[in-house]
Design a protein around this motif. Structure first.
Motif, PDB file in Angstrom:
ATOM      1  N   CYS A   1      46.700  35.330  41.128  1.00  0.00           N
ATOM      2  CA  CYS A   1      46.252  36.928  40.982  1.00  0.00           C
ATOM      3  C   CYS A   1      47.418  37.593  41.613  1.00  0.00           C
ATOM      4  O   CYS A   1      47.738  38.496  41.155  1.00  0.00           O
ATOM      5  N   ALA A   2      47.760  37.294  42.996  1.00  0.00           N
ATOM      6  CA  ALA A   2      48.507  37.960  43.717  1.00  0.00           C
ATOM      7  C   ALA A   2      49.891  38.156  43.077  1.00  0.00           C
ATOM      8  O   ALA A   2      50.832  38.712  43.315  1.00  0.00           O
ATOM      9  N   THR A   3      50.205  37.213  42.105  1.00  0.00           N
ATOM     10  CA  THR A   3      51.727  37.013  41.832  1.00  0.00           C
ATOM     11  C   THR A   3      52.011  37.406  40.260  1.00  0.00           C
ATOM     12  O   THR A   3      53.059  37.159  39.916  1.00  0.00           O
ATOM     13  N   LEU A   4      50.953  37.852  39.603  1.00  0.00           N
ATOM     14  CA  LEU A   4      51.084  38.271  38.224  1.00  0.00           C
ATOM     15  C   LEU A   4      51.194  39.745  38.089  1.00  0.00           C
ATOM     16  O   LEU A   4      50.595  40.348  38.739  1.00  0.00           O
ATOM     17  N   ILE A   5      51.959  40.218  37.379  1.00  0.00           N
ATOM     18  CA  ILE A   5      52.156  41.631  37.059  1.00  0.00           C
ATOM     19  C   ILE A   5      51.771  41.798  35.560  1.00  0.00           C
ATOM     20  O   ILE A   5      52.350  40.829  34.777  1.00  0.00           O
ATOM     21  N   ASP A   6      51.164  42.694  35.079  1.00  0.00           N
ATOM     22  CA  ASP A   6      50.731  42.990  33.735  1.00  0.00           C
ATOM     23  C   ASP A   6      51.949  43.623  32.893  1.00  0.00           C
ATOM     24  O   ASP A   6      52.119  44.962  33.138  1.00  0.00           O
ATOM     25  N   GLU A   7      52.894  43.147  32.497  1.00  0.00           N
ATOM     26  CA  GLU A   7      54.085  43.610  32.095  1.00  0.00           C
ATOM     27  C   GLU A   7      53.935  44.115  30.558  1.00  0.00           C
ATOM     28  O   GLU A   7      54.726  44.925  29.950  1.00  0.00           O
ATOM     29  N   HIS A   8      52.852  44.009  30.045  1.00  0.00           N
ATOM     30  CA  HIS A   8      52.277  44.680  28.784  1.00  0.00           C
ATOM     31  C   HIS A   8      51.687  45.879  28.668  1.00  0.00           C
ATOM     32  O   HIS A   8      51.742  46.594  27.957  1.00  0.00           O
ATOM     33  N   LYS A   9      51.480  46.496  29.976  1.00  0.00           N
ATOM     34  CA  LYS A   9      50.746  47.692  30.211  1.00  0.00           C
ATOM     35  C   LYS A   9      51.653  48.522  30.938  1.00  0.00           C
ATOM     36  O   LYS A   9      52.220  48.375  31.780  1.00  0.00           O
ATOM     37  N   PRO A  10      52.177  49.993  30.184  1.00  0.00           N
ATOM     38  CA  PRO A  10      53.059  50.608  30.740  1.00  0.00           C
ATOM     39  C   PRO A  10      52.959  51.245  32.022  1.00  0.00           C
ATOM     40  O   PRO A  10      51.628  51.345  32.119  1.00  0.00           O
ATOM     41  N   ALA A  11      53.847  51.944  32.790  1.00  0.00           N
ATOM     42  CA  ALA A  11      53.293  52.428  33.951  1.00  0.00           C
ATOM     43  C   ALA A  11      52.530  53.823  33.481  1.00  0.00           C
ATOM     44  O   ALA A  11      52.492  54.090  32.588  1.00  0.00           O
ATOM     45  N   PRO A  12      51.689  54.291  34.537  1.00  0.00           N
ATOM     46  CA  PRO A  12      51.198  55.456  34.086  1.00  0.00           C
ATOM     47  C   PRO A  12      51.869  56.689  33.592  1.00  0.00           C
ATOM     48  O   PRO A  12      53.248  56.615  34.052  1.00  0.00           O
ATOM     49  N   LYS A  13      51.515  57.391  32.633  1.00  0.00           N
ATOM     50  CA  LYS A  13      52.332  58.440  32.154  1.00  0.00           C
ATOM     51  C   LYS A  13      52.723  59.533  33.148  1.00  0.00           C
ATOM     52  O   LYS A  13      51.852  59.788  34.078  1.00  0.00           O
TER      53      LYS A  13
ATOM     54  N   SER B   1      50.998  47.170  37.607  1.00  0.00           N
ATOM     55  CA  SER B   1      49.916  46.540  38.420  1.00  0.00           C
ATOM     56  C   SER B   1      49.615  45.268  37.903  1.00  0.00           C
ATOM     57  O   SER B   1      50.062  44.701  36.935  1.00  0.00           O
ATOM     58  N   HIS B   2      48.938  44.568  38.710  1.00  0.00           N
ATOM     59  CA  HIS B   2      48.352  43.321  38.544  1.00  0.00           C
ATOM     60  C   HIS B   2      47.361  43.305  37.417  1.00  0.00           C
ATOM     61  O   HIS B   2      46.629  44.476  37.062  1.00  0.00           O
ATOM     62  N   PRO B   3      47.056  42.240  36.492  1.00  0.00           N
ATOM     63  CA  PRO B   3      46.033  42.334  35.434  1.00  0.00           C
ATOM     64  C   PRO B   3      44.590  42.898  35.949  1.00  0.00           C
ATOM     65  O   PRO B   3      44.291  42.250  36.967  1.00  0.00           O
ATOM     66  N   GLY B   4      44.145  43.802  35.207  1.00  0.00           N
ATOM     67  CA  GLY B   4      42.894  44.452  35.621  1.00  0.00           C
ATOM     68  C   GLY B   4      42.648  45.235  36.807  1.00  0.00           C
ATOM     69  O   GLY B   4      41.876  45.733  37.256  1.00  0.00           O
ATOM     70  N   ASP B   5      44.072  45.569  37.286  1.00  0.00           N
ATOM     71  CA  ASP B   5      43.819  46.423  38.367  1.00  0.00           C
ATOM     72  C   ASP B   5      44.322  47.852  37.962  1.00  0.00           C
ATOM     73  O   ASP B   5      45.196  47.895  37.103  1.00  0.00           O
TER      74      ASP B   5
END
Length: 146
Positions: free
Chosen positions: A33-45, A118-122
């Motif tokens: 979990c510490a090594t994954l980044i959710d690259e499909h979710k953009p940065a906050p607006k 962020s990490h997935p789900g974070d």
């Protein structure tokens, strides 16, 4: 030794092995979990472009800066961070703290945090950015009301 004594010993041994197996699987799942980044979710607006500083320091220095950001579950299994990104919206900076032996993948991971990922789900990036914007707005209102 009776048959029931032998059964208890075998049952205890199997339970111990099962528990060990579950702990090993949990370790690898939590570590991942510490090594994954959710690259499909953009940065906050409105996420700003931050000046990034890459600080290569000792393992102790990394712990000083980063251990507080480690999730409790990872602390409980004995994990230690290899790096972290400390963001200061007020200064427009993102300081990456990483150990001498941290890989290029770890640096890339922390740079993605600097870009608001962020990490997935974070939701830390959204939460931090919204909290900062709310604090700025509250300060502006307080200055107007003086």
């Amino acid at each position: 030794m009776t048959d029931s004594d032998a059964f208890r010993i075998i049952s205890r041994d199997l339970a111990a092995r099962l528990l060990l197996g579950v702990c090993i699987v949990a370790f690898f799942l939590l570590h991942g979990c510490a090594t994954l980044i959710d690259e499909h979710k953009p940065a906050p607006k409105g996420w700003p472009i931050l000046r990034v500083s890459d600080n290569i320091v000792s393992g102790w220095e990394v712990q000083k800066h980063c251990y507080g950001y480690l999730p409790l579950a990872q602390k409980l299994i004995g994990s230690f961070p290899m790096a972290c990104a400390e963001i200061r919206f007020d200064l427009g900076t993102c300081n990456i703290w990483r150990a001498h032996d941290a890989t290029a993948d770890i640096l890339e991971h922390e740079q993605m945090h600097c870009r608001g990922l962020s990490h997935p789900g974070d939701t830390w990036a959204e939460d931090a950015w919204q909290a900062y914007q709310a604090a700025v707005a509250a300060a502006a209102i307080a200055n107007i009301n003086r």
